[in-house]
Design a protein around this motif. Structure first.
Motif, mmCIF file in Angstrom:
data_model
loop_
_atom_site.group_PDB
_atom_site.id
_atom_site.type_symbol
_atom_site.label_atom_id
_atom_site.label_comp_id
_atom_site.label_asym_id
_atom_site.label_seq_id
_atom_site.Cartn_x
_atom_site.Cartn_y
_atom_site.Cartn_z
ATOM 1 N N TYR A 136 4.760 2.791 7.931
ATOM 2 C CA TYR A 136 4.346 3.934 7.113
ATOM 3 C C TYR A 136 3.107 4.606 7.703
ATOM 4 O O TYR A 136 3.032 5.838 7.782
ATOM 5 C CB TYR A 136 4.067 3.473 5.684
ATOM 6 N N GLY A 214 9.293 5.358 8.989
ATOM 7 C CA GLY A 214 8.206 4.950 8.103
ATOM 8 C C GLY A 214 8.594 3.947 7.042
ATOM 9 O O GLY A 214 7.741 3.515 6.268
ATOM 10 N N TRP A 225 10.576 12.038 0.775
ATOM 11 C CA TRP A 225 9.592 12.056 1.867
ATOM 12 C C TRP A 225 9.644 13.397 2.598
ATOM 13 O O TRP A 225 8.614 13.996 2.905
ATOM 14 C CB TRP A 225 9.905 10.891 2.803
#
Length: 236
Positions: A136, A214, A225
């Motif tokens: 991430y 991520g 996202w």
């Protein structure tokens, strides 16, 4: 010292005998009050089974079947450590969902509801807590740097759209004024719009790819996202 009245009370009181057999729950609770579940062998026909007797036996049978199927798992495929559980009601599902963080072995595990296997990003299913956090951080850093340096191609598009004004201030660009007016109209009017559309169309696939890198676990999480970071690109 015990009085006569207390003595008579003690003589009347009797201890209840222990039910036989003492190790079976039906000796203490009526069988019809025990929890049950329904099996559907034939459409529209249900068969009731005891959860505490038959259900426990079937769990053991299913565990054995799982071990056998895992032993048959093809070579070359890596196990992900993911399990799918179906519940009879949403209430039972919610109880299990809330209970996972309290289990010592599952405290750092991720859990999701209403997610089919087809929506899983399988390359992230077996990632541990430390790996997920590292992925991430890397993906977020790459996208942050991309936002910063994205101003370079956008500035070039702005330069093309204002090229007729720049030729008045930058002498070596004055040869552009010799182009036909129709070509200048295409360069200053149509070309910047096309270039900007192409640039912005390249962003969503790149952001989705970084979302998978991520650690996004599902297609829905990847799309969320993408929307968040695409907004950041539009805003900044």
């Amino acid at each position: 010292m015990i009085s006569r009245r207390e003595t008579s009370c003690l003589a009347i009181k009797k201890n209840k005998p222990v039910p036989e057999p003492s190790d079976e729950i039906v000796s203490y609770v009526k069988e019809k009050k025990l929890p049950t579940y329904k099996e559907k062998p034939i459409p529209f026909l249900y068969k009731k089974k005891s959860l505490l007797t038959t259900g426990i036996e079937e769990v053991g049978e299913y565990n054995q079947k799982i071990k056998e199927e895992q032993a048959k798992y093809p070579d070359g495929f890596e196990k992900t450590g993911t399990v799918f559980i179906e519940f009879a009601t949403e209430l039972e599902c919610q109880r299990a969902y809330q209970g996972v963080p309290y289990a010592k072995e599952l405290r750092l595990s991720r859990r999701f509801t209403d997610i089919p296997p087809s929506d899983i990003v399988w390359e992230n299913a077996g990632s541990g807590f430390a790996v997920r956090k590292s992925k991430y951080a890397i993906a977020a850093a790459v996208l942050t740097l991309t936002i910063i340096f994205w101003s370079i191609p956008v500035a070039f598009v702005g330069f093309v759209s204002n090229i007729d004004h720049l030729t008045e201030k930058v002498h070596f660009l004055r040869f552009i004024n010799n182009m036909p007016s129709s070509l200048m109209g295409i360069i200053t009017g149509l070309l910047p719009t096309v270039l900007l559309a192409v640039l912005m169309s390249l962003l969503p696939p790149f952001i989705r790819k970084m979302g998978k890198i991520g650690g996004c676990m599902s297609v829905q999480a990847t799309e969320q996202w993408c929307q968040q970071w695409y907004f950041a690109f539009q805003y900044y």
